[in-house]
Design a protein around this motif. Structure first.
Motif, PDB file in Angstrom:
ATOM      1  N   THR B 161       0.835  -1.205   0.000  1.00  0.00           N
ATOM      2  CA  THR B 161       0.000   0.000   0.000  1.00  0.00           C
ATOM      3  C   THR B 161       0.872   1.258   0.000  1.00  0.00           C
ATOM      4  OG1 THR B 161      -1.511  -1.265   1.358  1.00  0.00           O
ATOM      5  CG2 THR B 161      -1.968   1.086   1.158  1.00  0.00           C
ATOM      6  N   GLY B 162       0.623   2.131  -0.940  1.00  0.00           N
ATOM      7  CA  GLY B 162       1.292   3.434  -0.964  1.00  0.00           C
ATOM      8  C   GLY B 162       2.716   3.418  -1.500  1.00  0.00           C
ATOM      9  N   LEU B 163       3.162   2.272  -2.032  1.00  0.00           N
ATOM     10  CA  LEU B 163       4.554   2.204  -2.492  1.00  0.00           C
ATOM     11  C   LEU B 163       4.662   2.473  -3.992  1.00  0.00           C
ATOM     12  CD1 LEU B 163       5.815  -0.954  -0.575  1.00  0.00           C
ATOM     13  CD2 LEU B 163       6.139   1.435   0.026  1.00  0.00           C
ATOM     14  N   ASP B 164       5.798   3.038  -4.388  1.00  0.00           N
ATOM     15  CA  ASP B 164       6.029   3.262  -5.824  1.00  0.00           C
ATOM     16  C   ASP B 164       6.586   1.974  -6.450  1.00  0.00           C
ATOM     17  OD1 ASP B 164       8.792   3.115  -5.335  1.00  0.00           O
ATOM     18  OD2 ASP B 164       8.890   5.247  -4.896  1.00  0.00           O
ATOM     19  N   PRO B 165       6.608   1.900  -7.785  1.00  0.00           N
ATOM     20  CA  PRO B 165       7.051   0.649  -8.432  1.00  0.00           C
ATOM     21  C   PRO B 165       8.445   0.196  -8.017  1.00  0.00           C
ATOM     22  CG  PRO B 165       6.008   2.083 -10.033  1.00  0.00           C
ATOM     23  CD  PRO B 165       6.115   2.872  -8.775  1.00  0.00           C
ATOM     24  N   TYR B 166       9.357   1.151  -7.775  1.00  0.00           N
ATOM     25  CA  TYR B 166      10.713   0.772  -7.362  1.00  0.00           C
ATOM     26  C   TYR B 166      10.674   0.076  -6.002  1.00  0.00           C
ATOM     27  CZ  TYR B 166      12.312   3.867 -11.084  1.00  0.00           C
ATOM     28  OH  TYR B 166      12.525   4.446 -12.292  1.00  0.00           O
ATOM     29  N   ALA B 167       9.896   0.664  -5.093  1.00  0.00           N
ATOM     30  CA  ALA B 167       9.808   0.088  -3.745  1.00  0.00           C
ATOM     31  C   ALA B 167       9.107  -1.266  -3.796  1.00  0.00           C
ATOM     32  CB  ALA B 167       9.058   1.036  -2.823  1.00  0.00           C
ATOM     33  N   ILE B 168       8.098  -1.372  -4.658  1.00  0.00           N
ATOM     34  CA  ILE B 168       7.383  -2.664  -4.777  1.00  0.00           C
ATOM     35  C   ILE B 168       8.361  -3.749  -5.220  1.00  0.00           C
ATOM     36  CG2 ILE B 168       5.652  -3.908  -6.149  1.00  0.00           C
ATOM     37  CD1 ILE B 168       3.947  -1.349  -6.045  1.00  0.00           C
ATOM     38  N   ARG B 169       9.165  -3.390  -6.220  1.00  0.00           N
ATOM     39  CA  ARG B 169      10.131  -4.380  -6.704  1.00  0.00           C
ATOM     40  C   ARG B 169      11.126  -4.735  -5.586  1.00  0.00           C
ATOM     41  NH1 ARG B 169      13.699  -3.426 -12.039  1.00  0.00           N
ATOM     42  NH2 ARG B 169      11.801  -4.021 -13.096  1.00  0.00           N
ATOM     43  N   ALA B 170      11.607  -3.716  -4.873  1.00  0.00           N
ATOM     44  CA  ALA B 170      12.591  -3.955  -3.803  1.00  0.00           C
ATOM     45  C   ALA B 170      12.005  -4.854  -2.723  1.00  0.00           C
ATOM     46  CB  ALA B 170      13.030  -2.624  -3.207  1.00  0.00           C
ATOM     47  N   ILE B 171      10.750  -4.604  -2.370  1.00  0.00           N
ATOM     48  CA  ILE B 171      10.136  -5.410  -1.305  1.00  0.00           C
ATOM     49  C   ILE B 171       9.921  -6.849  -1.771  1.00  0.00           C
ATOM     50  CG2 ILE B 171       7.973  -5.739  -0.016  1.00  0.00           C
ATOM     51  CD1 ILE B 171       7.952  -2.761   0.445  1.00  0.00           C
ATOM     52  N   LYS B 172       9.457  -6.997  -3.006  1.00  0.00           N
ATOM     53  CA  LYS B 172       9.241  -8.360  -3.511  1.00  0.00           C
ATOM     54  C   LYS B 172      10.555  -9.141  -3.521  1.00  0.00           C
ATOM     55  CE  LYS B 172       5.275  -7.862  -6.628  1.00  0.00           C
ATOM     56  NZ  LYS B 172       4.912  -7.825  -8.041  1.00  0.00           N
ATOM     57  N   GLU B 173      11.598  -8.478  -3.988  1.00  0.00           N
ATOM     58  CA  GLU B 173      12.904  -9.155  -4.038  1.00  0.00           C
ATOM     59  C   GLU B 173      13.395  -9.500  -2.637  1.00  0.00           C
ATOM     60  OE1 GLU B 173      15.479  -6.640  -6.299  1.00  0.00           O
ATOM     61  OE2 GLU B 173      14.555  -7.204  -8.218  1.00  0.00           O
ATOM     62  N   SER B 174      13.187  -8.543  -1.713  1.00  0.00           N
ATOM     63  CA  SER B 174      13.662  -8.797  -0.343  1.00  0.00           C
ATOM     64  C   SER B 174      12.893  -9.948   0.294  1.00  0.00           C
ATOM     65  CB  SER B 174      13.538  -7.533   0.502  1.00  0.00           C
ATOM     66  OG  SER B 174      12.193  -7.248   0.762  1.00  0.00           O
ATOM     67  N   ILE B 175      11.604 -10.035  -0.019  1.00  0.00           N
ATOM     68  CA  ILE B 175      10.798 -11.130   0.548  1.00  0.00           C
ATOM     69  C   ILE B 175      11.303 -12.474   0.019  1.00  0.00           C
ATOM     70  CG2 ILE B 175       8.492 -12.197   0.487  1.00  0.00           C
ATOM     71  CD1 ILE B 175       7.322  -9.337   0.690  1.00  0.00           C
ATOM     72  N   ARG B 176      11.547 -12.520  -1.273  1.00  0.00           N
ATOM     73  CA  ARG B 176      12.035 -13.779  -1.865  1.00  0.00           C
ATOM     74  C   ARG B 176      13.393 -14.151  -1.269  1.00  0.00           C
ATOM     75  NH1 ARG B 176      10.079 -11.582  -7.013  1.00  0.00           N
ATOM     76  NH2 ARG B 176       8.082 -12.556  -7.452  1.00  0.00           N
ATOM     77  N   GLN B 177      14.227 -13.122  -1.107  1.00  0.00           N
ATOM     78  CA  GLN B 177      15.574 -13.384  -0.569  1.00  0.00           C
ATOM     79  C   GLN B 177      15.505 -13.892   0.870  1.00  0.00           C
ATOM     80  OE1 GLN B 177      18.271 -10.028  -0.603  1.00  0.00           O
ATOM     81  NE2 GLN B 177      19.733 -11.199   0.627  1.00  0.00           N
ATOM     82  N   ARG B 178      14.664 -13.226   1.679  1.00  0.00           N
ATOM     83  CA  ARG B 178      14.535 -13.642   3.089  1.00  0.00           C
ATOM     84  C   ARG B 178      14.014 -15.082   3.169  1.00  0.00           C
ATOM     85  NH1 ARG B 178      16.384  -9.921   7.124  1.00  0.00           N
ATOM     86  NH2 ARG B 178      17.092  -8.292   5.745  1.00  0.00           N
ATOM     87  N   ALA B 179      13.039 -15.389   2.300  1.00  0.00           N
ATOM     88  CA  ALA B 179      12.488 -16.754   2.305  1.00  0.00           C
ATOM     89  C   ALA B 179      13.563 -17.756   1.892  1.00  0.00           C
ATOM     90  CB  ALA B 179      11.293 -16.828   1.362  1.00  0.00           C
TER      91      ALA B 179
END
Lengths: 548, 251
Positions: B161-179
């Motif tokens: 919610t409220g994130l720009d496309p760059y942040a969305i990509r960063a969060i998705k990547e970080s989630i995959r990495q953490r998993a």
């Protein structure tokens, strides 16, 4: 306490000072803060100068009286806390504290210690302030300050102890238990009251009655430890100070120990209550008056029919009216405050004493003047629309019609309450007549001037009704400036009607002619705020002027 | 050992029952999507797992630590990012990181914090107070704080919610990495496309009850076996009995 919680307290304390710097970083904020500081400084300087120049002066308050009333006052507060403990959370945590602390690796006791310490620190500056204010009744500044800290801590800890004790029972047992206790206390008070009235009440001598009540063994036992707090405040020597101070400290320490022993599972109830409270504060910040959102959310069954278009004024009036109609607490509070202003004639009426001829005139004038104090209760206008300015600006309507639509609800409702109260009181007093018509005629234009002026000032100096952070001095300064601005504006606006009435009275010696002239002038003038509001509304820049 | 264990979890508020007899487990390395209509009990479940709400009945544990009996150990292993992150308005981003480092007894945390701040493009705002940040930036700060202590369980409530496309990509990547590093991740969201894209398992709740818990692989295999091409959206509507918008209504 956990090191991280100490660090958090330290950083938040520093951030509080940082906030001052930020508020003072723009000209408007700095001016408002300076104004507030000047006002408080003048008052404080006057107080201190009076002490230094006139050390023997006293306000007439007798420490013995303070000691006598201190104990019963504390007992009354304890009963009030016990009665309302189910309706209020034992303490409040901010949303950030809930997010970081409740989910963080902290024990309940660590969080409890953190909150108690924070609250204790917050009472310290207030206690110092109280030591100056109550210097007349206190033995010394130090005894007043220490006494205030002990009293605030006691009330805080007592509330927590009651709440935690209650939460350690199951909900049903708690309800039953509390009901039994409350009925017991109420019953005892009634019996005591009847007993005292029959035995001791001697021609309205309050002190004698109080003495008689205090002499009762149960009351005496309850009051003795509570008196220590007022004895600390009034102590004039170290010998008088230390015994009650140690006693009061021991009570507070006992309550603190009890709170830790109970170790109630407060996280859920506190987080739920805190979230509700902060959501309400947030709504208040968005919507203006704290009374707008007092009503709980509920299904609405009664719909207010549409008022018609009226050139676009109707829908705006209707929206504000519907909001007002669903904020009954604001109405009740306003009516109570207004009735309180006429308490003298009401008491005279109830006791069947003869009412002076001038009373109705005084009541009518008082009722009109009460608008100055109660109009904030019904701020269903621009003041409650700070976060809806974008919507208002996009409406396909000229600004003056929006202004009229916005003002109608508070003007009509306050006038209606004033006229109704005056009519009822006059009917009871048996003097319904021309005076009621005068009140009815003057109420609407008078309120239009007052509320119009307030809205105009609000649009020029927009701010939220609730400060962003506690101790926001620029917000307090703004409120003071607005108060003075409103008073000056009202003086200027009412001068022409007063002059017109005065001149005509001198010329004709007719009260009717003078009143009619004043009314006509007021009716002519009352529309002036509309173009001013329309101008201020047009120049309001949503991006620049909406306060944070 | 499962990172998250929920057994017979019930939660009632006075007369309202929010969750009824919910049981599930999340293994390390799993990204579980928690979906359901409004009022299904998703946030209640997450808040109970975060230790904010106490269960009316049932057992919840994080990395083997019971939230009732070992709340501090359980909380030390988890991070919860709510849908509307609430920060200390007058503290700076860096002060938030300092506090989190102190709370979780982290040593040599500064480089890690700097790296996180850089990943989420907050370096320029490092010393700004959080009251000056936009909604999206506040979300990023909350995520940085959550990641700082390398939790083994991370729970997101509507993370994008409220994130720009760059942040969305960063969060998705970080989630995959953490998993991939072994963290168990739970994501509650109404964005079914996000769940389909990111999650390895799904849990659908409806009126406080579990209606489906399966891995994405199992769902795909079942669909292939049945010869259907049912999307996650179709499945969601079928299971939660919400009528699909008609063509006319959609127009």
């Amino acid at each position: 306490m956990n090191d991280a919680l100490w660090l958090l307290m330290k950083m938040r304390f520093r951030a509080w000072f940082r906030r001052f710097g930020k508020n003072a970083s723009n000209v408007k904020g700095a001016l408002m803060m300076a104004f507030f500081a000047l006002m408080i400084g003048c008052w404080f300087f006057g107080l201190v100068a009076n002490r230094v120049l006139n050390p023997k002066h006293t306000s007439g308050a007798d420490p013995i009286v303070v000691q006598r009333f201190g104990g019963p006052g504390m007992l009354a507060m304890c009963i009030l806390i016990a009665v309302t403990s189910g309706t209020k959370p034992p303490m409040l945590f901010t949303p950030a504290e809930i997010q970081f602390l409740f989910c963080g690796p902290f024990t309940r006791r660590q969080l409890l210690t953190y909150k108690l310490l924070t609250q204790l620190l917050m009472t310290l500056p207030f206690s110092l302030f109280m030591s100056v204010v109550f210097r007349d009744i206190a033995g010394s500044y130090i005894s007043a300050a220490i006494g205030a800290v002990l009293i605030f801590s006691f009330l805080q800890l007592f509330g927590l102890a009651v709440n935690f004790t209650a939460s350690n029972f199951s909900a049903l047992a708690y309800t039953r238990f509390r009901r039994i206790v409350l009925y017991g206390i109420l019953g005892a008070l009634v019996v005591l009251g009847v007993f005292v009235y029959q035995r001791y009440f001697t021609g309205g001598d309050v002190m004698q009655t109080l003495k008689a009540i205090e002499a009762q063994p149960v009351i005496h036992t309850l009051l003795s430890p509570l008196r220590w707090y007022s004895q600390v405040v009034t102590a004039r020597s170290f010998g008088e100070f230390w015994p009650p101070a140690l006693g009061a400290l021991a009570i507070n320490a006992g309550l603190l120990a009890l709170v830790y022993v109970l170790d109630a599972k407060f996280l859920e109830s506190v987080s739920t209550a805190s979230e509700k409270t902060y959501a309400r504060i947030e709504r208040m910040r968005r919507g203006g008056s704290p009374f707008h959102h007092a009503a709980q959310s509920r299904t609405i069954r009664r719909q207010v029919p549409s008022f018609g278009y009226w050139g676009g004024i109707g829908p705006i009036f209707w929206r504000q009216f519907v909001t007002a109609q669903r904020s009954q607490k604001a109405f009740i509070l306003m009516t109570v405050v207004m009735l309180f202003s006429s308490i003298g004639p009401i008491i005279a009426l109830v006791s069947r004493k003869k009412v002076d001829e001038g009373v109705p005139w005084g009541m009518a004038g008082t009722m009109l003047m009460m608008s100055l104090f109660v109009h904030q209760f019904l701020a269903f206008d621009f003041r409650s629309d700070i976060d809806r300015m974008e919507v208002l600006k996009t409406l396909p309507l000229p600004a003056w019609r929006i202004a009229v639509g916005q003002l109608l609800t508070p003007v009509m409702l306050i006038s209606l309450v004033q006229i109704t109260i005056v009519a009822v009181l006059f009917a009871l007093l048996g003097t319904i007549g021309p005076l009621l018509i005068i009140v009815a005629a003057f109420a609407i234009p008078f309120n239009l001037v007052l509320i119009g002026l307030d809205n105009f000032l609000f649009l020029l100096f927009p701010a939220r009704m609730v400060p962003t952070t506690p101790g926001d001095f620029s917000h307090a300064g703004r409120q003071m400036i607005l108060f003075f601005g409103r008073a000056i504006g009202m003086l200027v606006a009412l001068m022409p009607p007063l002059l017109a009435g005065g001149v005509l009275y001198i010329a004709t010696r007719s009260l009717f002619a003078a009143g009619a002239a004043a009314w006509l002038m007021l009716v002519l003038i009352c529309w002036l705020p509309i173009p001013l509001i329309a101008w201020a509304f047009k120049r309001f820049d949503v991006a620049r002027d909406t306060p944070p | 050992m499962s990172a998250i264990v929920v057994q017979d979890f019930h939660k009632a508020y006075d007369t309202t029952v929010a969750v009824v007899g919910l049981s599930f487990e999340v293994e390390p390395g799993t990204i579980l999507g928690l979906v359901g209509p409004n009022g299904a009990g998703k946030t209640t479940t997450m808040r109970a797992l975060a230790g904010i709400l106490a269960p009316t009945r049932g057992k919840l544990s994080i990395c083997g630590h019971d939230l009732e009996t070992e709340p501090v150990a359980a909380k030390a292993a988890l991070a919860y990012i709510p849908d509307d992150p609430r920060l200390f308005d007058q503290l700076t981003i860096w002060e938030h990181m300092r506090f989190v480092a102190s709370a979780y007894h982290l040593k040599d945390w500064k480089d890690h914090a700097e790296a996180l701040i850089k990943t989420f493009e907050l370096t320029e705002k490092r010393d700004s107070t959080c009251s000056d940040l936009s909604r999206g930036m506040r979300q990023k700060v909350a995520i940085c704080c959550a990641y700082l202590h390398d939790p083994r369980v991370i729970m997101f409530d509507e993370p994008l919610t409220g994130l720009d496309p760059y942040a969305i990509r960063a969060i998705k990547e970080s989630i995959r990495q953490r998993a991939s590093e072994g963290a168990a991740i739970m994501i509650s969201s109404h964005l079914l496309s996000l769940i389909e894209d990111l999650c390895t398992a799904i849990l659908i709740l409806h009126r406080g009850e579990k209606v489906l818990h399966a891995t994405m692989q199992e769902l795909r295999s079942k669909a292939e076996a049945d010869g259907k091409h049912e999307s996650l959206e179709d499945l969601f509507f079928r299971l939660t009995a919400q009528p699909q918008p008609t063509e006319g209504a959609a127009k």
